[in-house]
Design a protein around this motif. Structure first.
Motif, PDB file in Angstrom:
ATOM      1  N   ALA D 102     -41.851 -49.190-121.233  1.00  0.00           N
ATOM      2  CA  ALA D 102     -42.006 -50.314-121.361  1.00  0.00           C
ATOM      3  C   ALA D 102     -40.794 -51.041-120.200  1.00  0.00           C
ATOM      4  O   ALA D 102     -39.869 -51.283-120.222  1.00  0.00           O
ATOM      5  CB  ALA D 102     -41.794 -51.387-122.488  1.00  0.00           C
ATOM      6  N   ASP D 103     -41.404 -52.107-119.282  1.00  0.00           N
ATOM      7  CA  ASP D 103     -40.704 -52.128-118.049  1.00  0.00           C
ATOM      8  C   ASP D 103     -40.879 -53.493-118.599  1.00  0.00           C
ATOM      9  O   ASP D 103     -42.298 -54.773-118.137  1.00  0.00           O
ATOM     10  CB  ASP D 103     -41.969 -51.959-116.702  1.00  0.00           C
ATOM     11  CG  ASP D 103     -40.549 -52.287-115.462  1.00  0.00           C
ATOM     12  OD1 ASP D 103     -39.792 -52.359-115.562  1.00  0.00           O
ATOM     13  OD2 ASP D 103     -41.916 -52.708-114.588  1.00  0.00           O
ATOM     14  N   LEU D 104     -39.256 -54.213-117.863  1.00  0.00           N
ATOM     15  CA  LEU D 104     -39.205 -56.018-118.073  1.00  0.00           C
ATOM     16  C   LEU D 104     -39.532 -56.226-116.880  1.00  0.00           C
ATOM     17  O   LEU D 104     -39.189 -57.624-116.637  1.00  0.00           O
ATOM     18  CB  LEU D 104     -37.622 -56.213-118.970  1.00  0.00           C
ATOM     19  CG  LEU D 104     -37.780 -55.858-120.606  1.00  0.00           C
ATOM     20  CD1 LEU D 104     -37.895 -53.995-120.530  1.00  0.00           C
ATOM     21  CD2 LEU D 104     -37.033 -56.853-121.656  1.00  0.00           C
ATOM     22  N   SER D 105     -39.662 -56.461-115.949  1.00  0.00           N
ATOM     23  CA  SER D 105     -39.386 -56.639-114.273  1.00  0.00           C
ATOM     24  C   SER D 105     -40.635 -57.185-114.455  1.00  0.00           C
ATOM     25  O   SER D 105     -41.952 -56.792-115.053  1.00  0.00           O
ATOM     26  CB  SER D 105     -39.227 -56.002-113.509  1.00  0.00           C
ATOM     27  OG  SER D 105     -40.362 -54.957-112.658  1.00  0.00           O
ATOM     28  N   GLU D 131     -52.292 -49.936-111.806  1.00  0.00           N
ATOM     29  CA  GLU D 131     -53.094 -50.427-112.007  1.00  0.00           C
ATOM     30  C   GLU D 131     -53.691 -50.115-113.284  1.00  0.00           C
ATOM     31  O   GLU D 131     -54.039 -50.098-115.032  1.00  0.00           O
ATOM     32  CB  GLU D 131     -54.286 -49.695-111.829  1.00  0.00           C
ATOM     33  CG  GLU D 131     -55.146 -50.301-110.260  1.00  0.00           C
ATOM     34  CD  GLU D 131     -56.132 -49.419-110.126  1.00  0.00           C
ATOM     35  OE1 GLU D 131     -57.271 -49.644-110.451  1.00  0.00           O
ATOM     36  OE2 GLU D 131     -56.332 -48.901-108.372  1.00  0.00           O
ATOM     37  N   GLU D 132     -52.514 -48.590-114.029  1.00  0.00           N
ATOM     38  CA  GLU D 132     -52.507 -48.114-115.584  1.00  0.00           C
ATOM     39  C   GLU D 132     -52.119 -49.152-115.692  1.00  0.00           C
ATOM     40  O   GLU D 132     -51.772 -49.294-117.039  1.00  0.00           O
ATOM     41  CB  GLU D 132     -52.039 -46.889-115.123  1.00  0.00           C
ATOM     42  CG  GLU D 132     -51.941 -46.196-116.631  1.00  0.00           C
ATOM     43  CD  GLU D 132     -51.328 -44.491-115.967  1.00  0.00           C
ATOM     44  OE1 GLU D 132     -51.067 -44.202-115.316  1.00  0.00           O
ATOM     45  OE2 GLU D 132     -50.286 -43.957-117.535  1.00  0.00           O
ATOM     46  N   ALA D 133     -51.265 -49.913-115.482  1.00  0.00           N
ATOM     47  CA  ALA D 133     -50.293 -50.905-117.082  1.00  0.00           C
ATOM     48  C   ALA D 133     -50.344 -51.600-117.736  1.00  0.00           C
ATOM     49  O   ALA D 133     -51.772 -51.800-117.141  1.00  0.00           O
ATOM     50  CB  ALA D 133     -49.484 -50.668-115.923  1.00  0.00           C
ATOM     51  N   VAL D 134     -50.456 -51.245-118.936  1.00  0.00           N
ATOM     52  CA  VAL D 134     -51.161 -52.379-119.224  1.00  0.00           C
ATOM     53  C   VAL D 134     -50.229 -53.773-119.699  1.00  0.00           C
ATOM     54  O   VAL D 134     -48.924 -53.504-119.803  1.00  0.00           O
ATOM     55  CB  VAL D 134     -51.293 -51.823-121.081  1.00  0.00           C
ATOM     56  CG1 VAL D 134     -51.877 -52.622-121.824  1.00  0.00           C
ATOM     57  CG2 VAL D 134     -52.423 -50.315-120.934  1.00  0.00           C
ATOM     58  N   TYR D 135     -50.535 -54.772-119.694  1.00  0.00           N
ATOM     59  CA  TYR D 135     -50.309 -56.262-120.030  1.00  0.00           C
ATOM     60  C   TYR D 135     -49.639 -56.295-120.673  1.00  0.00           C
ATOM     61  O   TYR D 135     -50.724 -56.500-121.953  1.00  0.00           O
ATOM     62  CB  TYR D 135     -50.698 -57.262-118.717  1.00  0.00           C
ATOM     63  CG  TYR D 135     -50.047 -58.863-118.936  1.00  0.00           C
ATOM     64  CD1 TYR D 135     -49.219 -58.599-117.910  1.00  0.00           C
ATOM     65  CD2 TYR D 135     -50.163 -60.048-119.796  1.00  0.00           C
ATOM     66  CE1 TYR D 135     -48.884 -59.961-117.958  1.00  0.00           C
ATOM     67  CE2 TYR D 135     -49.256 -60.883-119.601  1.00  0.00           C
ATOM     68  CZ  TYR D 135     -49.344 -61.006-118.621  1.00  0.00           C
ATOM     69  OH  TYR D 135     -47.935 -62.066-118.203  1.00  0.00           O
ATOM     70  N   VAL D 153     -44.392 -55.550-119.466  1.00  0.00           N
ATOM     71  CA  VAL D 153     -43.612 -56.634-120.332  1.00  0.00           C
ATOM     72  C   VAL D 153     -43.716 -58.094-120.164  1.00  0.00           C
ATOM     73  O   VAL D 153     -43.338 -58.287-118.996  1.00  0.00           O
ATOM     74  CB  VAL D 153     -42.987 -56.723-121.195  1.00  0.00           C
ATOM     75  CG1 VAL D 153     -41.888 -57.640-122.304  1.00  0.00           C
ATOM     76  CG2 VAL D 153     -42.097 -55.189-121.691  1.00  0.00           C
ATOM     77  N   PRO D 154     -44.636 -59.370-120.721  1.00  0.00           N
ATOM     78  CA  PRO D 154     -45.315 -59.999-119.668  1.00  0.00           C
ATOM     79  C   PRO D 154     -43.898 -60.863-119.348  1.00  0.00           C
ATOM     80  O   PRO D 154     -42.717 -61.108-119.972  1.00  0.00           O
ATOM     81  CB  PRO D 154     -45.718 -61.140-120.766  1.00  0.00           C
ATOM     82  CG  PRO D 154     -46.289 -59.863-122.146  1.00  0.00           C
ATOM     83  CD  PRO D 154     -45.233 -58.449-121.566  1.00  0.00           C
ATOM     84  N   GLY D 155     -43.771 -61.405-118.377  1.00  0.00           N
ATOM     85  CA  GLY D 155     -42.769 -62.911-118.117  1.00  0.00           C
ATOM     86  C   GLY D 155     -42.195 -63.262-119.175  1.00  0.00           C
ATOM     87  O   GLY D 155     -43.722 -63.966-119.794  1.00  0.00           O
ATOM     88  N   ALA D 325     -39.045 -61.455-123.632  1.00  0.00           N
ATOM     89  CA  ALA D 325     -38.586 -60.361-122.719  1.00  0.00           C
ATOM     90  C   ALA D 325     -38.520 -59.365-124.157  1.00  0.00           C
ATOM     91  O   ALA D 325     -38.889 -59.016-123.773  1.00  0.00           O
ATOM     92  CB  ALA D 325     -37.174 -60.955-122.377  1.00  0.00           C
ATOM     93  N   SER D 326     -36.915 -59.462-124.198  1.00  0.00           N
ATOM     94  CA  SER D 326     -36.302 -57.908-125.253  1.00  0.00           C
ATOM     95  C   SER D 326     -36.999 -57.612-126.314  1.00  0.00           C
ATOM     96  O   SER D 326     -37.549 -56.756-127.002  1.00  0.00           O
ATOM     97  CB  SER D 326     -34.600 -57.986-125.286  1.00  0.00           C
ATOM     98  OG  SER D 326     -33.722 -57.859-124.066  1.00  0.00           O
ATOM     99  N   GLY D 327     -37.313 -58.990-127.606  1.00  0.00           N
ATOM    100  CA  GLY D 327     -38.327 -58.439-127.996  1.00  0.00           C
ATOM    101  C   GLY D 327     -39.747 -58.114-128.072  1.00  0.00           C
ATOM    102  O   GLY D 327     -39.525 -57.545-128.795  1.00  0.00           O
ATOM    103  N   GLN D 328     -40.154 -58.982-127.389  1.00  0.00           N
ATOM    104  CA  GLN D 328     -41.502 -58.112-127.067  1.00  0.00           C
ATOM    105  C   GLN D 328     -41.432 -57.309-126.596  1.00  0.00           C
ATOM    106  O   GLN D 328     -42.779 -55.773-126.863  1.00  0.00           O
ATOM    107  CB  GLN D 328     -41.746 -59.513-125.526  1.00  0.00           C
ATOM    108  CG  GLN D 328     -43.629 -59.035-125.744  1.00  0.00           C
ATOM    109  CD  GLN D 328     -44.156 -60.409-125.007  1.00  0.00           C
ATOM    110  OE1 GLN D 328     -44.808 -61.082-125.783  1.00  0.00           O
ATOM    111  NE2 GLN D 328     -44.057 -60.537-124.124  1.00  0.00           N
TER     112      GLN D 328
END
Lengths: 352, 352, 352, 352
Positions: D102-105, D131-135, D153-155, D325-328
């Motif tokens: 899970a990428d928070l950037s 492309e592969e990453a899921v929003y 991870v969404p902004g 951010a972190s909770g999501q």
């Protein structure tokens, strides 16, 4: 599966009431069955405290409407002075044999009836319970709390003064006089009643000292420290209002007894709190911030040497609504009911 | 029409620099002719401090670029340690006969070279000026300030401790030991350099004590109180960081000398400050708030009796950037240059 | 030496009352001769607002006790709805020929009696004065203000919306629809009456929108923009409460008319405000902060291009208690009485 | 007993890193086995974040020192731009078959390589993963997240705009143009790196808009809303910095489509979120505050009618460090790993 303990919170519309709910909705051993708030009876908790709207909670009622037949444990979070007669009626009433009570008001903290009258301005209405009530500083009185019917949850300021001072006095490493407790508290300690002095514009961007030399938490600290020291202690205590919501920092000035060094004092505190879940002595050179305990039931104690040999400065921080009130109340309940002491109140501090 | 005094502010990119400008742009007797900020040389003051953009001000330069031939009065608002050599070069340079200086750093506050080295970690580079400099607590040293070439503007914390304590010690109404000064300061005292510990998230919603038993303002307070008491004084001093921008409150714990009552102590302070424009003793029972002096050059002093007879609690508030720094610096300038002492710094406090 | 104008402040116990006093005690042309506050009659201003204790001010009285024979100019800082009958009685009374009034309430801002009744819930009690009153946006209505008996000082939110929008609409560079005004205000706009929602714990560390789609300042903005546009305008207006004491930021979303570019819009505002003392258009790329105007009578306007061509985002900041209330009221008085417009309100912003 | 999932947090010394730890220390299904922070490698988490000192946590290391052989799940909380190459190396490395991330950037939020380059100023270094990453907006993409190797991870701002807007656009009840998102954020969104603009003195007691018309979260919102609307959407987006630590409020201005009424729009949102644990639509007439979700993973949505028919104002609040951010991020992990979605992040909001 064991049945859950049925809990009532009397005075649920104040900050300490809301804070009890915040923890108890996730406490695995209890179920909130009643919430009272006389002036807001009929409203939902979610309308009074929208942050609790997501939870399925009883509607607020007046105290009279609470059916204590279905209640096992009572948290009293009522204003000072209003609890005495109520607690007596509960304990002497039909469910008195079963009910156990943690009282967050000041009503049962002072054990001496004359002291109470001096500081609160009227005779105590249940002096026999005043004697019976156990002072709920768990780290000190855990044994007595286990079997108590009625626990007087310590005041927010006293908790931050007593946690470091009673071991030091009991061990005889600091002098009992003079002891100066300079305490700084967030605004939630002032409650939710609308008062001009608690408006945002009056609290933010400024500090002041109040109740100088005359605050009611002074004699409460005295009482417990006198027990620890084995002699009468009278502290100099000054509370201050900080422009923040939560947190108390007490900066305490004391003198080491002759022949005692800083390491001795540190050892007393470290030994005393080594196995405690909620009270930690920070390493030498570390500063304690209220923000390091915000939202948690933790108290942190720092120990510092002054430039002047023999003088010691002790710092203690807590969240006034948690370890200084609702968290400590639940910690008492856990002990009284034989639960793991950290159940439901193990949340990590929230920073920033 | 008389010509205006030409003022240079060295170190104008810090909060005290900006605060000097805030007052001086409306000071009728002076004109700002130079603003230095080595790291921001070439920028306009309005880009560094947008609240000052509406004013017609000199562009920031490096100190080397300041033409002191056109300068009459210098405010040094540079970091501690960087001022000594500079001030010497100014006073010994071609314009030294004319220049007069108010230094807001700590460089010339301690008069003893050994003390300076102990607390600041290096030998003083202009020890003869260290001796010459007048400690700029105007209410105490007004006479010497009038003719001073170099004034060391008192530290923010010391100002709030000294204003109430030196008259009490000089008059001999309180004991010189123990004296405990528990001070609470807003974040602007930490300056504008980016530091993790001064970020909003690290400062707001929390308090802590720092520099416990070892802050450099301790010996500064000692020095001046020793002069007042006529004997060596060493205070216990603890600074705290408050979640606010401006203001210092010092809560001071002292003992009355035998035979002295509260009324005696109050009379000493009231007599001392009756005719002062900027220092007021508030009536008995009144609490002082930092917000009552915010933005102004005022200091307020409260005097309170403890529960324990003979113990006195003194409170003093100021705006750390004004009476604790830039306002007091301008007050000194007014005295040095023979202006009415309140000129340009008579603004009322801003509340809320 | 000319005699000073004798000023009465009615409703002096609120924040705008105190703010009027903060400026007027240093205003060289006026003298405060009466301060009214019905509920605090008999108290000193220093006890109600300790930051004003250092000033020699009249004791608070009820309005009935004010001797208008000795008054030349009246500031009404009373709650909405209470001013209409009072102002009529003053202007029709024995001193009506001399008295001039700046009213800070909303009572005389709407010129249409029906509009007033719709939005304020009761018929206007002095509709003829409602028509006579001049809307005190000085930069727009200076000429009419000079000779006005009665000025309606604009609301805090409307001021921040109108200053940038009326020139743009009058010049026809932006479309009159849609116009979205998203405004953020500090808590002092909520007044000093104790309300749960304005407590520190309820305001700090959080934001929210209120009065969404229905705030009374909406029609006030509409009225003035309709005059500027020469056609009916109805804005979408959302106020927000910020965790701070002072300041309003309005973020305004508009569309450039066809054929108009950003430079045109910028030129309109720059030309309009080039010679104004209190309203500045900041350079392209510069952001406006409420903290850049705190405590001052300044308003700053920023103009920004959206990613989507033709859409413009305008930002405007002011101190809601100064340019949004008391400062603007004094600015009006200065114009009405022929004083230099900046007299007494030229203070620089206070930052931090 | 099942073994716990072994979690690594890369970039643990920032606020989102600390916030991941705050929740994960009490998450029953995972164990933190590695914490990286290149510039603070070798330090304990308790020294970097004293509020986490009570927990037994791995010492901070550089990323190179993390042994991914012992890691099952990775949270990347690194600065924007630094994650792309790292994630590729992890997924293509020896443990790539097992690792889930899970990428928070912002690195994998934009799916279009050209868009990324436009807004972030350099070509994407792992476009195939882009492309592969899921929003990771769980409420929308839950199904795809279940099997994703890599979730973006969404902004923080986009989360607050998308939660209310995508259902409304997908259902076709509001127009896709214009859409105005006026967002207000607490200071923790600015990170822990010391910057002058994030100092307490620069943030408290003031507000401002920044990134006006050009913030990188604009195209992120556009991308997701375009998917929902089935046509290109470009919002007008303005972020604002609030004087508080936590919380985002987005005030959104939209138009109902012809023939659609408020009740229709409300029904769309209520239906969409009825069964969601973390997103609640508040009843008509209720206002949402950021303080009602502080510290929790909740988002609250309010729906309001403007004075002008057909215009709707939507408000959405979240805690930017939690749901933003972190909770999501943990919510995503729970979904990816098949845990109950609320595990470890069910804490109640903390108020006050």
């Amino acid at each position: 599966m064991t049945e859950k303990t049925r809990v009532a919170i009397l005075g649920a519309s104040g900050y300490t009431g809301a804070e009890l709910v915040r923890f108890l909705v996730h406490h695995p051993k209890v179920s909130i069955v009643a919430l009272s708030a006389n002036r807001k009876a009929g409203q939902t908790m979610g309308s009074v405290f929208p942050h609790l709207a997501p939870y399925d909670l009883p509607v607020l009622t007046s105290i009279d409407e609470v059916d204590f037949a279905g209640v096992d444990f009572v948290f009293c979070a009522l204003p000072h002075g209003t609890t005495q007669a109520l607690v007596r009626s509960l304990l002497e009433g039909p469910h008195g044999g079963r009910l156990r009570i943690a009282d967050l008001s000041a009503d049962f903290r002072l054990t001496d009836a004359a002291d109470y009258e001096t500081w609160y301005g009227h005779p105590h209405q249940a002096p026999e319970l005043q004697e019976e009530a156990v002072y709920g500083l768990v780290e000190r009185n855990r044994q007595a709390i286990r079997s108590a019917r009625l626990v007087a949850v310590p005041g927010c300021y006293p908790t931050s003064a007593l946690l470091p001072l009673w071991p030091l006095l009991e061990a005889g490493v600091v002098e009992a006089d003079p002891l100066i407790v300079d305490s700084k508290s967030g605004a939630s300690g002032g409650g939710r009643d609308p008062k001009e002095g608690m408006l945002h514009c009056e609290v933010s961007e400024g500090v002041y000292a109040y109740g100088i030399g005359s605050h009611r938490h002074g004699p409460e600290i005295d009482q417990e420290l006198s027990l620890a020291a084995g002699r009468p202690v009278r502290v100099t205590f000054t509370p201050h209002l900080m422009p923040m919501n939560r947190g108390i920092l007490s900066t305490i000035y004391a003198r080491l007894k002759d022949g005692v060094c800083m390491a001795d004092a540190r050892k007393v505190l470290e030994d005393r709190y080594r196995d405690e879940a909620f009270v930690h002595v920070v390493p030498e050179g570390t500063l304690v911030h209220t923000r390091h305990v915000r939202g948690s039931n933790l108290a942190l104690i720092g120990l510092h040497e002054d430039r002047t040999p023999g003088r010691v400065i002790v710092t203690c921080v807590e969240d006034n609504l948690v370890k200084g009130a609702s968290g400590q109340a639940i910690q008492n309940m856990n002990v009284m009911l034989g639960f793991e002491e950290t159940t439901g109140i193990a949340q990590a501090p929230m920073f920033p």
